[in-house]
Design a protein around this motif. Structure first.
Motif, PDB file in Angstrom:
ATOM      1  N   GLU A   1     -51.519  31.539  64.795  1.00  0.00           N
ATOM      2  CA  GLU A   1     -51.898  30.130  64.893  1.00  0.00           C
ATOM      3  C   GLU A   1     -51.205  29.276  63.833  1.00  0.00           C
ATOM      4  O   GLU A   1     -50.982  28.089  64.030  1.00  0.00           O
ATOM      5  CB  GLU A   1     -53.412  29.966  64.811  1.00  0.00           C
ATOM      6  CG  GLU A   1     -54.179  30.652  65.934  1.00  0.00           C
ATOM      7  CD  GLU A   1     -53.812  30.181  67.340  1.00  0.00           C
ATOM      8  OE1 GLU A   1     -53.363  29.026  67.520  1.00  0.00           O
ATOM      9  OE2 GLU A   1     -53.975  30.981  68.285  1.00  0.00           O
ATOM     10  N   THR A   2     -50.839  29.888  62.707  1.00  0.00           N
ATOM     11  CA  THR A   2     -50.210  29.140  61.614  1.00  0.00           C
ATOM     12  C   THR A   2     -48.689  29.135  61.717  1.00  0.00           C
ATOM     13  O   THR A   2     -48.063  28.079  61.652  1.00  0.00           O
ATOM     14  CB  THR A   2     -50.621  29.759  60.255  1.00  0.00           C
ATOM     15  OG1 THR A   2     -52.042  29.750  60.168  1.00  0.00           O
ATOM     16  CG2 THR A   2     -50.044  28.979  59.093  1.00  0.00           C
ATOM     17  N   ASP A   3     -48.097  30.317  61.867  1.00  0.00           N
ATOM     18  CA  ASP A   3     -46.637  30.446  61.812  1.00  0.00           C
ATOM     19  C   ASP A   3     -45.987  30.942  63.093  1.00  0.00           C
ATOM     20  O   ASP A   3     -44.761  30.986  63.174  1.00  0.00           O
ATOM     21  CB  ASP A   3     -46.231  31.399  60.680  1.00  0.00           C
ATOM     22  CG  ASP A   3     -46.402  30.778  59.304  1.00  0.00           C
ATOM     23  OD1 ASP A   3     -46.715  29.570  59.216  1.00  0.00           O
ATOM     24  OD2 ASP A   3     -46.220  31.498  58.307  1.00  0.00           O
TER      25      ASP A   3
ATOM     26  N   ARG B   1     -41.168  26.128  74.289  1.00  0.00           N
ATOM     27  CA  ARG B   1     -42.470  26.802  74.115  1.00  0.00           C
ATOM     28  C   ARG B   1     -43.229  26.183  72.941  1.00  0.00           C
ATOM     29  O   ARG B   1     -44.446  26.030  72.987  1.00  0.00           O
ATOM     30  CB  ARG B   1     -42.292  28.306  73.898  1.00  0.00           C
ATOM     31  CG  ARG B   1     -41.558  29.050  74.998  1.00  0.00           C
ATOM     32  CD  ARG B   1     -42.286  29.099  76.282  1.00  0.00           C
ATOM     33  NE  ARG B   1     -43.229  30.208  76.290  1.00  0.00           N
ATOM     34  CZ  ARG B   1     -44.140  30.384  77.237  1.00  0.00           C
ATOM     35  NH1 ARG B   1     -44.241  29.531  78.217  1.00  0.00           N
ATOM     36  NH2 ARG B   1     -44.950  31.406  77.191  1.00  0.00           N
ATOM     37  N   ALA B   2     -42.513  25.842  71.863  1.00  0.00           N
ATOM     38  CA  ALA B   2     -43.146  25.194  70.713  1.00  0.00           C
ATOM     39  C   ALA B   2     -43.704  23.826  71.105  1.00  0.00           C
ATOM     40  O   ALA B   2     -44.809  23.452  70.681  1.00  0.00           O
ATOM     41  CB  ALA B   2     -42.154  25.058  69.564  1.00  0.00           C
ATOM     42  N   ALA B   3     -42.980  23.089  71.945  1.00  0.00           N
ATOM     43  CA  ALA B   3     -43.466  21.797  72.419  1.00  0.00           C
ATOM     44  C   ALA B   3     -44.717  21.976  73.284  1.00  0.00           C
ATOM     45  O   ALA B   3     -45.670  21.179  73.184  1.00  0.00           O
ATOM     46  CB  ALA B   3     -42.372  21.078  73.211  1.00  0.00           C
TER      47      ALA B   3
ATOM     48  N   ARG C   1     -52.293  22.100  71.591  1.00  0.00           N
ATOM     49  CA  ARG C   1     -53.076  21.827  70.377  1.00  0.00           C
ATOM     50  C   ARG C   1     -53.615  20.406  70.346  1.00  0.00           C
ATOM     51  O   ARG C   1     -54.640  20.152  69.729  1.00  0.00           O
ATOM     52  CB  ARG C   1     -52.232  22.105  69.142  1.00  0.00           C
ATOM     53  CG  ARG C   1     -52.069  23.577  68.874  1.00  0.00           C
ATOM     54  CD  ARG C   1     -51.268  23.826  67.630  1.00  0.00           C
ATOM     55  NE  ARG C   1     -51.291  25.237  67.287  1.00  0.00           N
ATOM     56  CZ  ARG C   1     -50.387  25.817  66.524  1.00  0.00           C
ATOM     57  NH1 ARG C   1     -49.388  25.118  66.013  1.00  0.00           N
ATOM     58  NH2 ARG C   1     -50.483  27.109  66.274  1.00  0.00           N
ATOM     59  N   ALA C   2     -52.930  19.483  70.999  1.00  0.00           N
ATOM     60  CA  ALA C   2     -53.420  18.105  71.058  1.00  0.00           C
ATOM     61  C   ALA C   2     -54.736  18.037  71.836  1.00  0.00           C
ATOM     62  O   ALA C   2     -55.591  17.207  71.527  1.00  0.00           O
ATOM     63  CB  ALA C   2     -52.368  17.205  71.705  1.00  0.00           C
TER      64      ALA C   2
ATOM     65  N   VAL D   1     -52.936  32.014  71.034  1.00  0.00           N
ATOM     66  CA  VAL D   1     -53.390  33.218  71.744  1.00  0.00           C
ATOM     67  C   VAL D   1     -53.898  32.904  73.143  1.00  0.00           C
ATOM     68  O   VAL D   1     -53.890  33.762  74.012  1.00  0.00           O
ATOM     69  CB  VAL D   1     -54.453  34.011  70.936  1.00  0.00           C
ATOM     70  CG1 VAL D   1     -53.875  34.493  69.627  1.00  0.00           C
ATOM     71  CG2 VAL D   1     -55.725  33.227  70.722  1.00  0.00           C
ATOM     72  N   ARG D   2     -54.307  31.686  73.352  1.00  0.00           N
ATOM     73  CA  ARG D   2     -54.812  31.271  74.660  1.00  0.00           C
ATOM     74  C   ARG D   2     -53.666  30.967  75.624  1.00  0.00           C
ATOM     75  O   ARG D   2     -53.769  31.193  76.826  1.00  0.00           O
ATOM     76  CB  ARG D   2     -55.686  30.032  74.457  1.00  0.00           C
ATOM     77  CG  ARG D   2     -56.492  29.614  75.615  1.00  0.00           C
ATOM     78  CD  ARG D   2     -57.420  28.436  75.300  1.00  0.00           C
ATOM     79  NE  ARG D   2     -56.716  27.257  74.826  1.00  0.00           N
ATOM     80  CZ  ARG D   2     -56.850  26.726  73.598  1.00  0.00           C
ATOM     81  NH1 ARG D   2     -57.639  27.275  72.722  1.00  0.00           N
ATOM     82  NH2 ARG D   2     -56.176  25.650  73.252  1.00  0.00           N
TER      83      ARG D   2
END
Length: 144
Positions: A41-43, A52-54, A60-61, A69-70
């Motif tokens: 969740e952090t790194d 994928r990061a986007a 997360r928004a 993990v979800r």
């Protein structure tokens, strides 16, 4: 290949790994699982492709808790695991560190043996994690 979430994968792997173990060992596995979740969740985003990061940022928004993990699957997990063996993520106790290294290696092998990732397709990444684990083992659990 089935696309199980990282949440499902971790829950299954750690449950199976802890089965029949002594209480102290099961507790150690629990600490490692908690550390792995925190790491992801952090790194974990650092090892994702930009798209994928986007996607993770978008998820997360809406709901930041346990978004990695979800949202992601075994391949995403595989590409993050070498970072979990970095010095900043190793647990402080020697026995915990050794178990963390061992479980990380076993998790990669388990992902391959269960056909959750194709070892031939992702061989470089599999070897990167297994090599990082071997280096940690030789370095007495990650701390000199």
């Amino acid at each position: 290949m089935d696309k199980f979430t990282v949440e499902e994968i971790l829950r299954t792997f750690f449950t199976l790994s802890a089965e029949g173990k002594q209480t102290a060992t099961a507790a150690r596995y629990g600490r490692i699982l908690a550390q792995l979740r925190q790491y992801l969740e952090t790194d974990g985003w650092m090892y994702l492709t930009p798209d994928r990061a986007a996607l993770l940022d978008l998820e997360r928004a809406f709901d930041p808790e346990n978004a990695f993990v979800r949202l992601f699957n075994a391949e995403d997990l595989l590409y993050t695991l070498h970072g979990f063996l970095g010095p900043q993520w190793l647990l402080p106790g020697l026995q915990d560190r050794r178990t963390q290294v061992s479980l990380t290696s076993r998790l990669v092998q388990w992902l391959c043996s269960r056909s959750l990732v194709d070892r031939s397709w992702h061989s470089c990444q599999v070897e990167e994690v297994l090599t990082a684990a071997e280096i940690m083992r030789r370095n007495r659990g990650g701390r000199s």
